[in-house]
Structure formats: structure tokens, C-alpha cells
Write a protein that holds these residues in place. Structure first.
Motif, PDB file in Angstrom:
ATOM      1  N   THR A 192       0.864  -1.178   0.000  1.00 23.00           N
ATOM      2  CA  THR A 192       0.000   0.000   0.000  1.00 23.00           C
ATOM      3  C   THR A 192       0.905   1.233   0.000  1.00 23.00           C
ATOM      4  N   GLU A 193       0.299   2.388  -0.212  1.00 27.00           N
ATOM      5  CA  GLU A 193       1.048   3.640  -0.187  1.00 27.00           C
ATOM      6  C   GLU A 193       1.523   4.013   1.210  1.00 27.00           C
ATOM      7  N   ALA A 194       1.135   3.247   2.217  1.00 27.50           N
ATOM      8  CA  ALA A 194       1.562   3.547   3.581  1.00 27.50           C
ATOM      9  C   ALA A 194       3.076   3.434   3.731  1.00 27.50           C
ATOM     10  N   VAL A 195       3.716   2.701   2.826  1.00 30.28           N
ATOM     11  CA  VAL A 195       5.170   2.586   2.819  1.00 30.28           C
ATOM     12  C   VAL A 195       5.642   2.871   1.403  1.00 30.28           C
ATOM     13  N   SER A 196       6.672   3.717   1.291  1.00 29.02           N
ATOM     14  CA  SER A 196       7.245   4.021  -0.021  1.00 29.02           C
ATOM     15  C   SER A 196       8.742   4.217   0.144  1.00 29.02           C
ATOM     16  N   PHE A 197       9.437   4.187  -0.988  1.00 28.65           N
ATOM     17  CA  PHE A 197      10.873   4.442  -1.000  1.00 28.65           C
ATOM     18  C   PHE A 197      11.115   5.718  -1.788  1.00 28.65           C
ATOM     19  N   GLN A 198      11.885   6.617  -1.203  1.00 29.38           N
ATOM     20  CA  GLN A 198      12.165   7.911  -1.821  1.00 29.38           C
ATOM     21  C   GLN A 198      13.498   7.852  -2.549  1.00 29.38           C
ATOM     22  N   ILE A 199      13.490   8.354  -3.786  1.00 26.57           N
ATOM     23  CA  ILE A 199      14.704   8.454  -4.581  1.00 26.57           C
ATOM     24  C   ILE A 199      15.017   9.933  -4.726  1.00 26.57           C
ATOM     25  N   ASN A 200      16.123  10.378  -4.161  1.00 26.13           N
ATOM     26  CA  ASN A 200      16.553  11.776  -4.253  1.00 26.13           C
ATOM     27  C   ASN A 200      17.386  11.944  -5.515  1.00 26.13           C
ATOM     28  N   CYS A 201      16.947  12.829  -6.391  1.00 28.80           N
ATOM     29  CA  CYS A 201      17.580  13.020  -7.692  1.00 28.80           C
ATOM     30  C   CYS A 201      18.213  14.405  -7.790  1.00 28.80           C
ATOM     31  N   GLU A 202      19.408  14.450  -8.350  1.00 27.12           N
ATOM     32  CA  GLU A 202      20.135  15.709  -8.516  1.00 27.12           C
ATOM     33  C   GLU A 202      19.688  16.485  -9.752  1.00 27.12           C
ATOM     34  N   THR A 203      19.233  15.783 -10.790  1.00 26.71           N
ATOM     35  CA  THR A 203      18.920  16.431 -12.063  1.00 26.71           C
ATOM     36  C   THR A 203      17.564  15.996 -12.587  1.00 26.71           C
ATOM     37  N   GLN A 204      17.060  16.760 -13.553  1.00 20.27           N
ATOM     38  CA  GLN A 204      15.811  16.380 -14.206  1.00 20.27           C
ATOM     39  C   GLN A 204      15.992  15.075 -14.981  1.00 20.27           C
ATOM     40  N   ASP A 205      17.167  14.877 -15.559  1.00 20.09           N
ATOM     41  CA  ASP A 205      17.422  13.619 -16.275  1.00 20.09           C
ATOM     42  C   ASP A 205      17.284  12.419 -15.348  1.00 20.09           C
ATOM     43  N   GLU A 206      17.769  12.534 -14.114  1.00 14.42           N
ATOM     44  CA  GLU A 206      17.608  11.445 -13.136  1.00 14.42           C
ATOM     45  C   GLU A 206      16.141  11.223 -12.817  1.00 14.42           C
ATOM     46  N   ILE A 207      15.412  12.300 -12.579  1.00 16.88           N
ATOM     47  CA  ILE A 207      13.979  12.173 -12.297  1.00 16.88           C
ATOM     48  C   ILE A 207      13.289  11.476 -13.459  1.00 16.88           C
ATOM     49  N   ASP A 208      13.563  11.940 -14.673  1.00 14.71           N
ATOM     50  CA  ASP A 208      12.937  11.348 -15.859  1.00 14.71           C
ATOM     51  C   ASP A 208      13.265   9.862 -15.973  1.00 14.71           C
ATOM     52  N   TYR A 209      14.528   9.514 -15.740  1.00 17.91           N
ATOM     53  CA  TYR A 209      14.959   8.115 -15.836  1.00 17.91           C
ATOM     54  C   TYR A 209      14.196   7.234 -14.852  1.00 17.91           C
ATOM     55  N   TYR A 210      14.235   7.570 -13.566  1.00 12.73           N
ATOM     56  CA  TYR A 210      13.587   6.726 -12.560  1.00 12.73           C
ATOM     57  C   TYR A 210      12.071   6.711 -12.747  1.00 12.73           C
TER      58      TYR A 210
END
Length: 161
Positions: A72-90
Motif C-alpha cells: 500500500t502507499e503507507a510505505v514508499s521508497f524515496q529516490i533523491n535526484c540531482e537532475t531532471q534527467d535522473e527524475i525522468d529516468y527513474y
């Protein structure tokens, strides 16, 4: 130093498949160990019971425990991204076959929730200037995948280009 806390992820039958997918997404990742059920059960002998794996150096265990529990959404994993390219990739890799959500959240094809966010977003949302923080929050709430330039422009009160 050995990691003291290891997240365990409950799957029905897809623990090994999911682990292989996740290690294909994240650099510095690998399968560490696979354990199989024996004739003692409770699942068929030879079926994968657990998969220990690392994602970007963080250990996880996937267990094929059965259909009784789901994510469920009660647990999630956060990915901290330095760039928009990283955000787009993940965002692209993890949402494929899954479900895009609001504010940088998504569910992957296994139902596991992830937050794909830029570093520095918390500072914008907690800016000492309440108007700047309000604008950043309002912009974020209107996004699915986070757009760093649009978020910064909104925080600065500048129309996005």
C-alpha cells in the motif's frame, strides 16, 4: 559496518523477478542470495522463498510469502535526484507497467510505491518566505512527475517557460 535495518518486501510469487527488475534500474545493485523452499513447505519445494538484493548499496529482502498481503502507499521508497534527467529516468523505468501518481509518487508494476523527488525540494517547501513556500507547494501539488525548473520558477514567482 553492517546495515542494521533491512526492509523486507512481501510478494506472492514475484520476489526474484522484482529483484532482477530493481537491480536493472539502479546502479551499484546486485542479487546477494537466493533461498528456496524445501519439502518442509509451506510452498512448493524449489520455489524461491527469499531473495536478498542491494539497490545502490541498500540491502533489501524479497519474500515469496503468498497472496495474503499486498503493498500500500503507507510505505514508499524515496529516490533523491540531482537532475531532471535522473527524475525522468527513474520515473520512466519504475512507472512502466505501474501507475503514475501525484507529487512525484508512483507505483511500480509490483505495486510498490516510490517517491521520485529532486534534492532541494524540501528547502523550497519549507522556505522561510511563506509566499515562496506556498507557491512551491501549490506547483508541486499540481504535478505528477516533478519538473524541477517549473517548481523553481513557481517558487520564485516567475512564469515557467
Amino acid at each position: 559496518m553492517r546495515q542494521k535495518i533491512t526492509p523486507n518486501l512481501w510478494f506472492d510469487t514475484q520476489a526474484e523477478e522484482a529483484a532482477n527488475f530493481y537491480i536493472s534500474v539502479f546502479d551499484n545493485s546486485r542479487i546477494v542470495n537466493v533461498t528456496r523452499y524445501t519439502e518442509a513447505g509451506p510452498r512448493p519445494a524449489g520455489m524461491v522463498m527469499t531473495v536478498e538484493f542491494e539497490l545502490a548499496g541498500q540491502r533489501f529482502v524479497g519474500i515469496n510469502g503468498g497472496p495474503e498481503f499486498t503493498f500500500t502507499e503507507a510505505v514508499s521508497f524515496q529516490i533523491n535526484c540531482e537532475t531532471q534527467d535522473e527524475i525522468d529516468y527513474y520515473w520512466e523505468r519504475l512507472s512502466e507497467g505501474g501507475q503514475e501518481g501525484p507529487c512525484g509518487w508512483l507505483k511500480d508494476r509490483y505495486g510498490l510505491s516510490w517517491q521520485v523527488v529532486p534534492t532541494g525540494m524540501e528547502e523550497m517547501l519549507n522556505d522561510p518566505d511563506p509566499e515562496r513556500a506556498r507557491r512551491a507547494m501549490q506547483a508541486m501539488l499540481g504535478m505528477g512527475k516533478i519538473d524541477i525548473a517549473a517548481l523553481r520558477s513557481a517558487a520564485d514567482g516567475v512564469p515557467a517557460t
